[in-house]
Design an enzyme around this catalytic site. Structure first.
Site, PDB file in Angstrom:
ATOM      1  N   GLU A  54      43.242  37.945  30.967  1.00 21.05           N
ATOM      2  CA  GLU A  54      43.278  37.171  29.730  1.00 21.05           C
ATOM      3  C   GLU A  54      42.526  37.989  28.677  1.00 21.05           C
ATOM      4  OE1 GLU A  54      41.299  33.058  27.938  1.00 21.05           O
ATOM      5  OE2 GLU A  54      41.459  33.309  30.116  1.00 21.05           O
ATOM      6  N   ASP A  65      34.597  29.264  21.656  1.00 18.42           N
ATOM      7  CA  ASP A  65      33.855  30.286  22.379  1.00 18.42           C
ATOM      8  C   ASP A  65      32.354  30.088  22.277  1.00 18.42           C
ATOM      9  OD1 ASP A  65      36.213  31.538  23.092  1.00 18.42           O
ATOM     10  OD2 ASP A  65      36.267  32.746  21.278  1.00 18.42           O
TER      11      ASP A  65
END
EC number: 4.2.1.20
Length: 265
Positions: A54, A65
């Site tokens: 990924e 994130d």
């Protein structure tokens, strides 16, 4: 995930599950600490037991994130990494290893680039598809059509707070796997994943899911082994990025090998 398009990611996960407990999905951002090093690190992941890659596209406002990945993506952006570098990275990685490569990206960069153009360039580079954390199925008609045209995988997210209806949408529209969010909040290594992921996987199975990978907070081989007792794949991100930040490619290779032990228990 009932369409007839052959998914390289779903096939890889199924093969890993047939051979071992399941698949290991490894995340790294494009361009950190440099484009060359990010390519070398991704290759090292595969060489040390990661089944699916990924690759994160650095973005200026990464709402999902955590601090480790944010710091890496900010550094990549400050070093001049741009969207086109993602295609370069995918192409270079795929020339060295055979693992499928998904690009994880927020949707705005894809829109700015052009959905069809982005998909065509990703196919040309040898990419397998996209993980789109901020795109919902009901607002993703353009991507659904384009991914059907190109055969790219499309990975949507499912969270513990999702209704059964929304879980069904994610299951029916995803190709490759459904990204099962283990806990609410931002990414980052956690000591205890709790029971939310197991309960969410059970709900997704009831909606017909046959390829599920659990992410957010996964950082040890023990956690991976636990996840693979009920899911098909485990996704590790922040722990790998921290290893790369602290010790370069050798450190991320060592951690990948340690994590891969969790797929063999």
């Amino acid at each position: 995930m009932s369409d007839t398009t052959v998914s390289p990611v779903a096939s890889t996960i199924a093969a890993a599950k047939a051979e071992r407990a399941g698949a290991l999905v490894g995340y790294l951002p494009v361009g950190f600490p440099s484009l060359d090093a990010s390519v070398d690190a991704a290759v090292a992941l595969v060489e040390n037991g990661v089944d699916v890659l990924e690759l994160g596209l650095p973005y200026s406002d990464p709402v999902m994130d955590g601090p480790v990945i944010q710091a890496a993506t900010v550094a990549a952006l400050e070093a001049g990494v741009r969207l086109r570098d993602a295609f370069t990275a995918v192409e270079r990685i795929r020339s060295r290893v055979d693992a499928p490569v998904l690009v994880m990206t927020y949707w705005n960069p894809v829109l700015q680039y052009g959905v069809d153009r982005f998909a065509d360039d990703l196919v040309s580079a040898g990419g397998a598809g996209l993980i789109t954390p901020d795109l919902t199925v009901d607002s993703g008609a353009d991507w659904l059509a384009t991914s059907d045209r190109t055969g790219l995988d499309r990975v949507f997210l499912a969270a513990p707070t999702s209704t059964d209806e929304r879980l069904r949408l994610a299951v029916d529209s995803s190709r490759g796997f459904v990204y099962t969010v283990s806990t609410m909040g931002i990414t980052g290594a956690r000591a205890d994943l709790g029971t939310a992921a197991r309960a969410l996987v059970a709900r997704l199975r009831e909606q017909g899911a046959d390829s599920l990978a659990v992410g957010i907070g996964v950082s040890t081989a023990d956690q991976i082994a636990e996840i693979l007792s009920y899911a098909d794949g485990a996704i590790v991100g922040s722990a790998l990025v921290k290893a790369l930040s602290d010790g370069g490619v050798p450190a991320v290779a060592r951690l990948a090998a340690e994590l891969a032990e969790g797929t063999r228990r």
